[in-house]
Design a protein around this motif. Sequence first.
Motif, short mmCIF file in Angstrom:
data_model
loop_
_atom_site.label_atom_id
_atom_site.label_comp_id
_atom_site.label_asym_id
_atom_site.label_seq_id
_atom_site.Cartn_x
_atom_site.Cartn_y
_atom_site.Cartn_z
N TYR A 99 20.25 22.61 13.34
CA TYR A 99 19.86 23.71 12.48
C TYR A 99 18.35 23.66 12.26
O TYR A 99 17.76 22.59 12.18
N ALA A 100 17.74 24.83 12.10
CA ALA A 100 16.34 24.91 11.72
C ALA A 100 16.17 26.02 10.70
O ALA A 100 16.84 27.06 10.80
N ASP A 101 15.33 25.81 9.70
CA ASP A 101 15.04 26.89 8.77
C ASP A 101 13.56 26.90 8.41
O ASP A 101 12.84 25.92 8.59
N PHE A 102 13.11 28.06 7.90
CA PHE A 102 11.71 28.29 7.55
C PHE A 102 11.68 29.07 6.24
O PHE A 102 12.46 29.99 6.04
N LEU A 106 14.48 20.57 10.01
CA LEU A 106 15.28 20.48 11.22
C LEU A 106 16.39 19.47 10.96
O LEU A 106 16.12 18.33 10.56
N THR A 107 17.64 19.89 11.17
CA THR A 107 18.80 19.06 10.87
C THR A 107 19.69 18.91 12.10
O THR A 107 19.95 19.89 12.81
N ARG A 108 20.15 17.69 12.32
CA ARG A 108 21.16 17.44 13.36
C ARG A 108 22.40 16.88 12.69
O ARG A 108 22.33 15.89 11.97
N ALA A 113 9.46 19.25 5.95
CA ALA A 113 8.01 19.26 5.75
C ALA A 113 7.61 20.50 4.98
O ALA A 113 8.21 21.57 5.13
N ASP A 114 6.60 20.37 4.12
CA ASP A 114 6.05 21.54 3.45
C ASP A 114 4.57 21.33 3.18
O ASP A 114 4.06 20.20 3.18
N VAL A 115 3.87 22.43 2.95
CA VAL A 115 2.45 22.40 2.56
C VAL A 115 2.25 23.48 1.52
O VAL A 115 2.80 24.58 1.63
N SER A 116 1.49 23.17 0.46
CA SER A 116 1.21 24.12 -0.61
C SER A 116 -0.29 24.26 -0.79
O SER A 116 -1.02 23.27 -0.77
N TYR A 117 -0.73 25.49 -1.01
CA TYR A 117 -2.13 25.79 -1.27
C TYR A 117 -2.25 26.33 -2.69
O TYR A 117 -1.68 27.37 -3.02
N GLY A 118 -3.00 25.64 -3.54
CA GLY A 118 -3.14 26.06 -4.93
C GLY A 118 -4.10 27.24 -5.07
O GLY A 118 -5.20 27.22 -4.52
N ILE A 119 -3.68 28.27 -5.80
CA ILE A 119 -4.49 29.44 -6.06
C ILE A 119 -4.93 29.41 -7.53
O ILE A 119 -4.13 29.13 -8.42
N GLY A 120 -6.19 29.70 -7.78
CA GLY A 120 -6.69 29.75 -9.14
C GLY A 120 -6.62 28.42 -9.86
O GLY A 120 -6.38 28.36 -11.07
N TYR A 164 8.93 26.30 -8.47
CA TYR A 164 8.66 27.45 -7.62
C TYR A 164 9.95 28.10 -7.11
O TYR A 164 11.03 27.48 -7.09
N LEU A 165 9.83 29.35 -6.70
CA LEU A 165 10.91 30.09 -6.06
C LEU A 165 10.71 30.01 -4.55
O LEU A 165 9.62 30.30 -4.06
N ASN A 166 11.75 29.63 -3.84
CA ASN A 166 11.68 29.44 -2.39
C ASN A 166 12.68 30.36 -1.69
O ASN A 166 13.85 30.40 -2.05
N VAL A 167 12.21 31.15 -0.73
CA VAL A 167 13.08 32.03 0.05
C VAL A 167 12.82 31.76 1.52
O VAL A 167 11.72 31.38 1.93
N GLY A 168 13.86 31.97 2.36
CA GLY A 168 13.66 31.68 3.78
C GLY A 168 14.82 32.13 4.64
O GLY A 168 15.77 32.78 4.19
N ILE A 169 14.70 31.77 5.91
CA ILE A 169 15.68 32.14 6.93
C ILE A 169 15.99 30.92 7.78
O ILE A 169 15.13 30.06 8.00
N GLY A 170 17.24 30.83 8.26
CA GLY A 170 17.64 29.70 9.09
C GLY A 170 18.51 30.13 10.25
O GLY A 170 19.10 31.23 10.25
N PHE A 171 18.59 29.25 11.25
CA PHE A 171 19.34 29.55 12.47
C PHE A 171 20.20 28.34 12.86
O PHE A 171 19.85 27.21 12.57
#
Length: 272
Positions: A18-21, A49-51, A62-69, A265-272
């Motif tokens: 499985y993979a999601d973003f 990524l999951t097996r 993995a994730d990366v966050s960019y702080g605004i303000g 935070y609120l997290n939304v995404g798609i996976g396959f």
Amino acid sequence: MLLIPGAKALETSIGKVYADFGVGFGTYVYAEPNVMDIKSTPILFNTSLTREGERIFHKIYADVSYGIGGRYNGALMDLSSGKSTAFKSDSSDIFYNLSYVAGWRFKGTQSYKHRISLGIGHRYLINNIKGLGSYTREQTYLYVPLGYEGEYFFNAHKSLIFGISFNTLVQGHNISHISKIGFLRDAKFYQKEGSGSSLYLGMKYDLKKYYVFSKLVCELWGLDSSSIDVVEHSAEVNNINPPDKYKGTKFFSLIEPANVTAYLYLNVGIGF
């Protein structure tokens, strides 16, 4: 943070893959009580990524966050007198997180699935504080996450997803780039006591060829005070106070105070 895989997967000789973003938006606070705090509104990008085998699963996240303000709220210290004055400034912040976990999928039922996991994680943040007398901070955590996740199916296409992870600190490492404000080298601190946790609650919708999800995520960390680093400060390169306030080189015993971090935070995404 752990993510529930979708119902659709790629069948391979090594199991299901499985993979999601996803993307996220929320609020972040780093605070050293009675000393300083940094607040920002980050935008997050994450992937996993999951097996999965019959019972055992492996996952990389993995994730990366960019702080605004981002805003720094603290103080500047007069090194000759020891007195401090309130200081506020902009702060440009970036956070990274990378983890690997392996775990066990319980047999479950037709309407409920759950699993546990254990792994290793690496968290890194950098605060670029701006303005006179300010400097850049780098913070690294090496930790062990112990997690539990569940999925409750309302029907074949809609489910409730939730999870919690308890994160034990192995070691924290801080580099404060104070050589730019008159010290002869940067300060380095080590933190060995602390822990964190993360939890999420959300919904997942299976759309046959792919799935989408939304969730509310909360991450918390608390670390004890660090080791002490003795650093020299030279009058000749001082850019905080006039050189005539000094009589030669001075030594300062510095410490990274106990600190707490909260990230929602609120997290939304798609996976396959």
